[in-house]
Design a protein around this motif. Structure first.
Motif, short mmCIF file in Angstrom:
data_model
loop_
_atom_site.label_atom_id
_atom_site.label_comp_id
_atom_site.label_asym_id
_atom_site.label_seq_id
_atom_site.Cartn_x
_atom_site.Cartn_y
_atom_site.Cartn_z
N ILE A 1 0.49 2.57 -8.30
CA ILE A 1 0.49 2.01 -7.23
C ILE A 1 0.25 3.01 -5.92
O ILE A 1 0.84 4.06 -6.12
N PHE B 1 -0.49 3.72 -1.92
CA PHE B 1 -0.07 2.95 -0.80
C PHE B 1 -0.38 3.79 0.44
O PHE B 1 -0.01 4.74 0.61
N SER C 1 -2.46 -7.39 3.68
CA SER C 1 -2.55 -6.22 2.90
C SER C 1 -3.77 -6.25 2.09
O SER C 1 -4.14 -7.51 1.85
N ILE D 1 -5.65 -5.47 -0.78
CA ILE D 1 -5.43 -5.07 -2.23
C ILE D 1 -6.61 -4.94 -3.15
O ILE D 1 -7.46 -5.79 -3.11
N SER E 1 -9.75 -7.70 -6.01
CA SER E 1 -9.19 -7.58 -4.89
C SER E 1 -9.10 -8.68 -3.76
O SER E 1 -9.78 -9.71 -4.07
N THR F 1 2.59 -9.63 -0.71
CA THR F 1 2.07 -8.50 -1.35
C THR F 1 2.30 -8.26 -2.69
O THR F 1 1.46 -8.41 -3.78
N ASP F 2 3.71 -8.18 -2.99
CA ASP F 2 4.22 -7.98 -4.26
C ASP F 2 3.87 -9.01 -5.51
O ASP F 2 3.11 -8.87 -6.35
N VAL G 1 0.03 -8.77 -6.41
CA VAL G 1 -0.17 -8.05 -7.34
C VAL G 1 0.31 -8.37 -8.75
O VAL G 1 -0.61 -8.13 -9.84
N ILE H 1 -3.88 0.77 -8.27
CA ILE H 1 -3.67 -0.45 -7.40
C ILE H 1 -3.33 -0.18 -6.14
O ILE H 1 -2.35 0.52 -5.67
N ILE I 1 -3.15 -0.35 -2.27
CA ILE I 1 -2.81 -1.14 -1.28
C ILE I 1 -2.73 -0.37 -0.03
O ILE I 1 -2.01 0.61 0.44
N LEU J 1 7.46 -2.90 -3.09
CA LEU J 1 6.54 -2.36 -4.20
C LEU J 1 7.35 -1.80 -5.21
O LEU J 1 7.04 -1.88 -6.65
#
Length: 682
Positions: free
Chosen positions: A260, A262, A271, A273, A336, A344-345, A348, A436, A438, A449
């Protein structure tokens, strides 16, 4: 100072949908047969390759000049090619910009130029003149200092606006991390790199890369090959034979293990992604058609798995999609979405689940059939367009495609099997070797995250690695929402001073897409407010609020505000909302200390409003409001800085306008207790 809330309601759109009527599904007909007309060709001595497709169905013609220049790195002068595109076409060595454009308008035609080509289209009876104009603009451009300076300033303004855009930052950082900043796709333009570019650099860029070695001219329409050949040889014979420089850069490599990456943007209400990995997929590869179908099933549209999962099943986003690049050079696979911070988590996790599913489980026959039908339908419709025929001819040459590539397109799509989809998904959708990326509000997102089980790296908005920031910390003992507001009022002059103000008149100037804009705002302690935007010598928009009425006007139309909309506008028309906030300080939650634009700030929240006060100075540095627009949650953030004293009261002299793309305005005049009358609010 009252936060600027001009024209907010103009951004809210009403979405309606008609009820769907169930009808019997029609039976599929026979598979269509597509015949793609082949061009007649010739090559000039300077290297220009010309392809002509005669199409006499309509009295129109289109010309497309493309220079197939390999990507190159611009380095410290990143942006030179985009400035070349902006400047070329603004007049020629023979004809002024005004005269050139006037003739195009007279012909009812379209002629465009950029750093790697040109195009022209119009009625075939003007075909000769259109080609003359395109050739003149392409080969004899006028590079004026005035146009260069204007284009550079517009580009810089665009960059400043993008700095506040979460999606723009996400796109920049994603490419920079995936490809590297020393790669043509990964490097990005900055204000500094633009300022490094001179007019001489633009001229050199044009001279170096606008060359005929890899140039193709595709002509489609109601013309005759022999006539076109004769005219092209005449117009382009003096185009000097030359080769473009070759740029060397490292080939990007995917990460060894999914991670990830960030980027913190405190103004992000959603967010961004993106799960990305590089791919090398050529149109001539045996996997090409299967890869198209696999991507379509995963996230090619509203019927894709990502959309059905993240939007339809969970309601986390307005849309979730995937894309798979292909062509001569290294591209990327991306899946995306923009999702609410709080999920957000979870989003993902669902992205990863869908990637794993399509790699390990066969797709259904229904999914395969639907994806094929959509691709074939779109392909058949596109083949009816002259521009498509031109792009087919060009792509066949530049990517060394078989002569029957597009005739066999439908057959190759139909040949894709369920096993093919699973095989290519494992090849190109690299679940275990993805970045990933973000971009979101760290104070709301970052803490969740670590639970996902991937290494988490942190970057700034320019893809530079940084230590994990401290996104939020508790306010010191004794600090309350009331004390924060009191400190702000004290910092700008005190409650007594503010209560003595009867009116404030402000004039500020900014720009949007190169257009100079003047904002005038007048307010009184009686709850009156007028705000107007003026540009190009006319009033663009205006809003007036009083205790008894309110309206917005613009472009010759006027809309009265009524009901709740009027009440909200009247509530926001306070001269100093700080005084009102102080009375209602208990309704604000002091959520802690966050970093906003590099400065620590106390964060006060109430309903959909968030206000940031500098810990160091006590001054208000930003205010945001969350609203719904087009099915998405949008946060409109206004920032304030450059406080200066006017008659004993400190007021911000620089602020942003979120409703104008985050354009920055600088105050040129503030008057207190003068320059305002009741006539201003009619």
């Amino acid at each position: 100072m009252k936060k600027i809330l001009v024209f907010a309601s103009a951004l809210l759109l009403t979405i309606s949908a008609e009820a769907q009527i169930k009808r019997p599904q029609p039976q599929p007909g026979p598979m269509p047969t597509v015949h793609v007309q082949k061009p007649q060709e010739f090559t000039m001595k300077n290297g220009l390759k010309v392809m002509v497709v005669e199409d006499h169905k309509l009295p129109r013609v289109s010309y497309m000049l493309t220079i197939d220049t390999p990507p190159y790195v611009e380095g410290a002068k990143a942006g030179v090619s985009s400035l070349t595109s902006a400047v070329v076409g603004n007049g020629t060595a023979k004809t002024s910009k005004e005269k050139f454009n006037d003739e195009i308008d007279f012909l009812g035609a379209s002629v465009n130029f950029w750093n790697t080509g040109a195009s022209a289209s119009g009625l075939s009876k003007y075909s000769s003149r259109l080609l003359e104009l395109m050739a003149e603009g392409s080969l004899s451009p006028l590079f004026s200092q005035e146009e260069f300076d204007k284009s550079k300033q517009q580009a810089i303004e665009g960059l400043k606006s993008d700095e506040k855009s979460v999606s723009s930052v996400a796109s920049r950082v994603t490419n920079a991390l995936l490809f590297g900043t020393n790669h043509p796709t990964g490097e990005f333009i900055t204000e500094q790199s633009l300022n490094n570019v001179t007019l001489a650099d633009v001229k050199q860029n044009y001279a170096s890369y606008f060359v005929p070695e890899n140039a193709y001219l595709v002509v489609v329409g109601d013309v005759k090959f022999k006539d076109v050949k004769k005219q092209v040889e005449k117009l382009f014979k003096n185009w000097k034979k030359a080769s473009a420089p070759v740029s060397k850069y490292p080939e990007p490599v995917n990460v060894a293990k999914t991670q990830i990456d960030f980027v913190d943007m405190p103004n992000a209400v959603q967010s961004e992604i993106a799960l990305v990995n590089t791919v090398n997929l050529k149109l001539t590869d045996k996997d090409y058609f299967a890869a198209l179908i696999a991507n379509q099933i995963l996230g090619g549209g509203g019927e894709g798995r990502l959309f059905l999962n993240l939007r339809e099943a969970h309601g986390w986003t307005y849309g979730a999609y995937s894309s798979l690049g292909s062509g001569k050079y290294t591209s990327k696979f991306t899946s995306s979405a923009s999702v609410r911070n709080v999920v957000t988590d979870s989003a993902v996790v669902e992205f990863v689940n869908e990637l794993q599913k399509i790699r390990t489980q066969p797709v259904t026959q229904a999914e395969l059939d639907l994806a094929k039908a959509k691709y074939i339908g779109n392909f058949v419709m596109e083949t009816q367009k002259p521009g498509t025929i031109a792009s087919f001819a060009l792509r066949t040459k530049t990517q060394s495609l078989p002569a029957d590539f597009y005739e066999n397109y439908i057959k190759n799509i139909q040949a894709v099997t369920i096993a093919d989809v699973q095989r290519v998904a494992n090849t190109y959708f690299k679940k275990d070797n993805q970045r990933i990326v973000i971009v979101g509000k760290g104070a709301d997102v970052a803490g969740t995250l670590d639970r996902l089980g991937y290494p988490v790296n942190y970057y700034d908005r320019y893809a530079n690695p940084v230590e994990k920031p401290v996104f939020k910390k508790a306010a010191p003992a004794g600090v309350t929402s009331k004390s924060v507001i009191e400190n702000h009022i004290k910092a700008i002059g005190g409650e007594k001073k503010l209560s003595e103000v009867k009116s404030v008149s402000t004039i500020a100037k900014g720009s949007m897409q190169g257009m100079e804009i003047t904002m005038t705002q007048k307010q009184t302690a009686k709850g009156q407010m007028m705000a107007s935007l003026n540009g190009m010598g006319m009033e663009l928009m205006k809003q007036v609020i009083t205790p008894t009425m309110g309206y917005m006007s613009g472009q010759g139309q006027k809309q009265e505000l009524k009901g709740e909309e009027l009440k909200e506008a009247q509530a926001s028309a306070k001269l100093f909302d700080e005084l009102e906030d102080l009375k209602n300080a208990a309704t604000f939650e002091l959520s802690g200390i966050e970093t906003f634009n590099g400065e620590e700030a106390y964060v006060l929240k109430k309903d959909k409003e968030t206000v940031y006060y500098s810990v160091a100075s006590g001054l208000k540095i930003a205010a945001s409001e969350t609203m719904e627009a087009q099915g998405q949650t949008v946060e409109m953030t206004t920032s304030y800085k450059d406080y200066k004293e006017v008659k004993g009261i400190k007021l911000p002299h620089t602020f942003t306008m979120p409703m104008l793309g985050g354009a920055e305005f600088k105050v040129s005049e503030i008057k207190i207790n003068e320059g305002v009358t009741d006539a201003d609010f009619k």
